[in-house]
Design an enzyme around this catalytic site. Sequence first.
Site, PDB file in Angstrom:
ATOM      1  N   LEU A 144      51.669  60.732  44.771  1.00 51.63           N
ATOM      2  CA  LEU A 144      51.893  61.033  46.181  1.00 51.63           C
ATOM      3  C   LEU A 144      52.520  59.842  46.910  1.00 51.63           C
ATOM      4  O   LEU A 144      53.521  59.976  47.609  1.00 51.63           O
ATOM      5  CB  LEU A 144      50.561  61.415  46.844  1.00 51.63           C
ATOM      6  CG  LEU A 144      50.582  61.652  48.353  1.00 51.63           C
ATOM      7  CD1 LEU A 144      51.423  62.875  48.697  1.00 51.63           C
ATOM      8  CD2 LEU A 144      49.155  61.834  48.888  1.00 51.63           C
ATOM      9  N   GLU A 185      54.389  56.579  48.299  1.00 49.13           N
ATOM     10  CA  GLU A 185      55.695  55.944  48.186  1.00 49.13           C
ATOM     11  C   GLU A 185      55.695  54.663  49.000  1.00 49.13           C
ATOM     12  O   GLU A 185      54.765  54.398  49.776  1.00 49.13           O
ATOM     13  CB  GLU A 185      56.797  56.881  48.694  1.00 49.13           C
ATOM     14  CG  GLU A 185      56.895  58.171  47.922  1.00 49.13           C
ATOM     15  CD  GLU A 185      57.956  59.117  48.451  1.00 49.13           C
ATOM     16  OE1 GLU A 185      58.042  60.239  47.924  1.00 49.13           O
ATOM     17  OE2 GLU A 185      58.693  58.736  49.392  1.00 49.13           O
ATOM     18  N   GLY A 235      57.258  53.947  51.607  1.00 52.93           N
ATOM     19  CA  GLY A 235      57.189  54.227  53.039  1.00 52.93           C
ATOM     20  C   GLY A 235      56.231  55.334  53.401  1.00 52.93           C
ATOM     21  O   GLY A 235      56.257  55.842  54.534  1.00 52.93           O
ATOM     22  N   TRP A 240      52.084  52.766  43.249  1.00 50.69           N
ATOM     23  CA  TRP A 240      50.632  52.719  43.099  1.00 50.69           C
ATOM     24  C   TRP A 240      50.090  53.947  42.366  1.00 50.69           C
ATOM     25  O   TRP A 240      49.063  54.505  42.760  1.00 50.69           O
ATOM     26  CB  TRP A 240      49.925  52.604  44.454  1.00 50.69           C
ATOM     27  CG  TRP A 240      50.475  51.619  45.418  1.00 50.69           C
ATOM     28  CD1 TRP A 240      50.928  51.885  46.677  1.00 50.69           C
ATOM     29  CD2 TRP A 240      50.595  50.200  45.255  1.00 50.69           C
ATOM     30  NE1 TRP A 240      51.336  50.733  47.297  1.00 50.69           N
ATOM     31  CE2 TRP A 240      51.143  49.679  46.438  1.00 50.69           C
ATOM     32  CE3 TRP A 240      50.307  49.324  44.198  1.00 50.69           C
ATOM     33  CZ2 TRP A 240      51.409  48.325  46.614  1.00 50.69           C
ATOM     34  CZ3 TRP A 240      50.576  47.979  44.367  1.00 50.69           C
ATOM     35  CH2 TRP A 240      51.105  47.499  45.557  1.00 50.69           C
ATOM     36  N   ARG A 253      16.411  32.625  37.169  1.00 55.44           N
ATOM     37  CA  ARG A 253      16.830  31.318  37.671  1.00 55.44           C
ATOM     38  C   ARG A 253      15.680  30.631  38.411  1.00 55.44           C
ATOM     39  O   ARG A 253      15.053  31.236  39.288  1.00 55.44           O
ATOM     40  CB  ARG A 253      18.019  31.506  38.612  1.00 55.44           C
ATOM     41  CG  ARG A 253      18.438  30.263  39.384  1.00 55.44           C
ATOM     42  CD  ARG A 253      18.951  29.171  38.473  1.00 55.44           C
ATOM     43  NE  ARG A 253      19.556  28.096  39.254  1.00 55.44           N
ATOM     44  CZ  ARG A 253      19.827  26.893  38.786  1.00 55.44           C
ATOM     45  NH1 ARG A 253      19.537  26.608  37.506  1.00 55.44           N
ATOM     46  NH2 ARG A 253      20.395  25.982  39.541  1.00 55.44           N
ATOM     47  N   GLN A 311      11.894  33.960  50.083  1.00 58.06           N
ATOM     48  CA  GLN A 311      12.123  35.077  50.998  1.00 58.06           C
ATOM     49  C   GLN A 311      13.607  35.301  51.280  1.00 58.06           C
ATOM     50  O   GLN A 311      14.035  36.443  51.490  1.00 58.06           O
ATOM     51  CB  GLN A 311      11.360  34.858  52.302  1.00 58.06           C
ATOM     52  CG  GLN A 311       9.858  35.057  52.162  1.00 58.06           C
ATOM     53  CD  GLN A 311       9.147  35.013  53.504  1.00 58.06           C
ATOM     54  OE1 GLN A 311       9.750  34.692  54.530  1.00 58.06           O
ATOM     55  NE2 GLN A 311       7.870  35.329  53.495  1.00 58.06           N
ATOM     56  N   GLU A 339      42.798  56.235  47.853  1.00 56.93           N
ATOM     57  CA  GLU A 339      42.271  57.558  48.243  1.00 56.93           C
ATOM     58  C   GLU A 339      42.010  57.589  49.751  1.00 56.93           C
ATOM     59  O   GLU A 339      41.027  58.166  50.213  1.00 56.93           O
ATOM     60  CB  GLU A 339      41.002  57.916  47.457  1.00 56.93           C
ATOM     61  CG  GLU A 339      41.231  58.153  45.981  1.00 56.93           C
ATOM     62  CD  GLU A 339      41.625  59.578  45.657  1.00 56.93           C
ATOM     63  OE1 GLU A 339      41.763  60.391  46.592  1.00 56.93           O
ATOM     64  OE2 GLU A 339      41.809  59.860  44.456  1.00 56.93           O
TER      65      GLU A 339
END
Length: 383
Positions: free
Chosen positions: A125, A127, A129, A156, A266, A277, A361
Amino acid sequence: MNFELTPEQREIQTLTRDFAASEIVPFAAEWDRERRFPREVFAKLAELGLMGVCVPEEMGGAGSDFLSYILVLEELSRADAGVGVTLAVHTSACTLPLLAFGTPGQVERLVPPLARGEALGAFALTEAGAGSDAGAIASHGTESDAGWRLAGSKQWITNGSFADTFILFARTEEDVAGARGISAFVLDAAHVTVTREEHKLGLNSSSTVDLVFDTDVAPDRLLGERGHGFRVAMATLDGGRIGIGAQAVGIAQAAFDAACSYARERRAFGKAIGEFQAIQQKLATMATEIEAARQLVYRAAWLKENGRPHTMEGAQAKLFASEVARRQTAEAIQVVGGYGYTKESPVERYFRDAKVTEIYEVTSEIQRLVIACALLGQIGRQS
């Protein structure tokens, strides 16, 4: 309200999680580093029926519901978001639109190979532009003796280098401005030429390309009605954004898992950092936001499965989940500290992979417009 997954949904979730743990997680960092598309993974997903999860069995799919498909995307993206988006575009943006808008002949010819994983799908879909403004498409289609002459370029395009089937949009009504002059077509890989493979910030195990086309296609390559391609595109994006929401949830969950594990192991100032906390506050916020995003995504998937309106709900799910992914992958790096800023830790990859979920999307800015228009329309009906 029932928030429990069905036994069948849990089974497919577990199947995907186990597959991802053994076939994706051990190799994801290597694929990212080498920018390699793992074709072998999709062959294995096809063997499990996961390339056509929500496609009817008579069409070669697994016959599961849309929420099951969303669960698959979440688990795959939790392991490697590049694998997740490849499946998302293949299913949401190619196979399902063919089912919804294709003629009986198109469905019979094209859907079973896609559902069985014998072919890979793409959605062309965007482009240079025409991104968020999809109605500005410049690629054009004119009727010819052979059927249609299609020419133009796209940008893309996910899966572009490996796809066999493309749903592609071109302007066919030159005298009609904007979205109303666009039609949808189904093309094969032989009809397009890839001009560039994009090097991206993240999702490096997926293929994203620019392509050009100047080709004749038969009349039966038109998908849906002439001049109504924009409807095909918008309906596709309505469902597709739910899949990207699931991808975002999967990425965020992976980052949380890594941060939580690190916080237990860790030690600083004589105790595990998870006992401080400041770290507890971060983990609590992460877990809460991720679960909220997950429920928005599942609700939108349920609405779609049940044939109910889901444009606004899908936009809400994608908007919130993508922003949660971006925020909480950053927080995961903060919890892991300097180690999280290196390639030795997967959280830096999650951080890079998360950002694009706010962009593709349809961007977060456009999602907000979609939501606002839906809300104002509801307000108008109530007043």
